[in-house]
Write a protein that holds these residues in place. Sequence first.
Motif, short mmCIF file in Angstrom:
data_model
loop_
_atom_site.label_atom_id
_atom_site.label_comp_id
_atom_site.label_asym_id
_atom_site.label_seq_id
_atom_site.Cartn_x
_atom_site.Cartn_y
_atom_site.Cartn_z
N GLN A 165 -44.46 -0.98 -44.52
CA GLN A 165 -45.33 0.19 -44.61
C GLN A 165 -45.36 0.97 -43.30
O GLN A 165 -46.28 1.72 -43.03
CB GLN A 165 -46.74 -0.24 -45.00
CG GLN A 165 -46.83 -0.96 -46.33
CD GLN A 165 -48.24 -1.39 -46.70
OE1 GLN A 165 -49.21 -1.04 -46.02
NE2 GLN A 165 -48.37 -2.17 -47.75
N GLY A 166 -44.33 0.76 -42.47
CA GLY A 166 -44.37 1.34 -41.13
C GLY A 166 -45.17 0.43 -40.22
O GLY A 166 -45.63 -0.64 -40.62
N GLY A 167 -45.34 0.85 -38.98
CA GLY A 167 -46.12 0.04 -38.04
C GLY A 167 -45.64 0.21 -36.62
O GLY A 167 -45.06 1.25 -36.27
N ILE A 168 -45.88 -0.81 -35.80
CA ILE A 168 -45.49 -0.71 -34.39
C ILE A 168 -44.82 -1.99 -33.93
O ILE A 168 -45.17 -3.09 -34.35
CB ILE A 168 -46.69 -0.40 -33.47
CG1 ILE A 168 -47.75 -1.49 -33.54
CG2 ILE A 168 -47.29 0.95 -33.81
CD1 ILE A 168 -48.91 -1.27 -32.56
N VAL A 169 -43.84 -1.82 -33.06
CA VAL A 169 -43.22 -2.93 -32.34
C VAL A 169 -43.52 -2.71 -30.86
O VAL A 169 -43.13 -1.68 -30.29
CB VAL A 169 -41.70 -3.00 -32.56
CG1 VAL A 169 -41.08 -4.07 -31.66
CG2 VAL A 169 -41.38 -3.28 -34.02
N MET A 170 -44.24 -3.63 -30.28
CA MET A 170 -44.52 -3.57 -28.85
C MET A 170 -43.73 -4.66 -28.14
O MET A 170 -43.86 -5.85 -28.45
CB MET A 170 -46.01 -3.77 -28.54
CG MET A 170 -46.27 -3.99 -27.06
SD MET A 170 -48.00 -4.24 -26.70
CE MET A 170 -48.54 -2.54 -26.67
N ASN A 171 -42.89 -4.25 -27.21
CA ASN A 171 -42.14 -5.20 -26.40
C ASN A 171 -42.74 -5.26 -25.01
O ASN A 171 -43.02 -4.22 -24.40
CB ASN A 171 -40.67 -4.80 -26.34
CG ASN A 171 -39.99 -4.92 -27.69
OD1 ASN A 171 -40.29 -5.83 -28.46
ND2 ASN A 171 -39.08 -4.01 -27.98
N ILE A 172 -42.95 -6.46 -24.52
CA ILE A 172 -43.53 -6.63 -23.19
C ILE A 172 -42.39 -6.95 -22.23
O ILE A 172 -41.72 -7.98 -22.35
CB ILE A 172 -44.60 -7.73 -23.18
CG1 ILE A 172 -45.73 -7.35 -24.14
CG2 ILE A 172 -45.15 -7.91 -21.77
CD1 ILE A 172 -46.85 -8.37 -24.25
N ALA A 173 -42.16 -6.05 -21.29
CA ALA A 173 -41.09 -6.22 -20.31
C ALA A 173 -41.72 -6.67 -18.99
O ALA A 173 -42.40 -7.68 -18.92
CB ALA A 173 -40.29 -4.93 -20.16
N SER A 174 -41.50 -5.92 -17.93
CA SER A 174 -42.00 -6.26 -16.60
C SER A 174 -41.79 -5.07 -15.69
O SER A 174 -40.93 -4.21 -15.96
CB SER A 174 -41.24 -7.48 -16.06
OG SER A 174 -41.47 -7.66 -14.66
N VAL A 175 -42.52 -5.04 -14.60
CA VAL A 175 -42.27 -4.03 -13.59
C VAL A 175 -40.83 -4.15 -13.09
O VAL A 175 -40.21 -3.18 -12.67
CB VAL A 175 -43.27 -4.16 -12.41
CG1 VAL A 175 -43.08 -5.50 -11.68
CG2 VAL A 175 -43.15 -3.00 -11.44
#
Length: 259
Positions: A129-139
């Motif tokens: 239904q759609g949505g969000i993908v959040m990827n956590i990287a780094s400085v």
Amino acid sequence: MFDLNGKNVVYVGGFSGIGYQVCHLLMKKNISHLIVMGRMENVEMMQKLQAENSSVEVVFIHMNLMDRANIEQAVKQVMGVIKHIDVLINGAGVLADKDMETTMGVNLMGMMNMVWLCLPYMDKMQMGQGGIVMNIASVYGLEPAPAFPVYAAAKHGVIGFTRSMADQHHYQHTGVAFFVVCPGLTTSEMMVNLREKSMMGQQSYAGELVKAMGHAKHQSPEDCAMNIVNAMEIMKNGAVYLCNMGQLKEVMPTNYWHL
């Protein structure tokens, strides 16, 4: 703004530091399901999360990010609990430059495999239904890390992959927004024994670089998690955020070439 109320959230990562704090904040958002995927279950932490909000179903699913077949099986287990995924948070991270395969496998390849295998259950043109993908990287996905070049390479890859997947050609068809958060140095187990984890740490001249990281000012996991959830609710497709010392700041990468 993205309303987390009633959403199915999948969090990939450990229970220490930022990971637990993100899950803790999500439990206050009246989500529908919180599915935690990782290599080792912390029963005490899972029970603690569940006790925070009995209306949210909290489930742990074992998964090895270094094994694509295992990831595929784990995703099938997820889909036995929920019918679609609204939010995928890729928060697993390893700082271990001496083991290049693990550093690249967990931080980059594992994240990409998770996206590919979960996307059919998010894509509105498939089963989602759609949505969000959040990827956590780094400085260190935004700038060099002289003491940890392999980790920096992996996290630069996370940002490149996220920005590519956020292209409007993808978004307008899938309804899935991609964005990435880059925490600054954060107090966590990852920051312990840095010299032993650095491929460069055995070089006499590199000791000062590792030492500087250890002595630099660190943000708290609580502050970092708060801004990660804020970024989720903002839901700006393609955004790259620096999350440091209680502040969430959008970074504007330069595009040098266009099709």
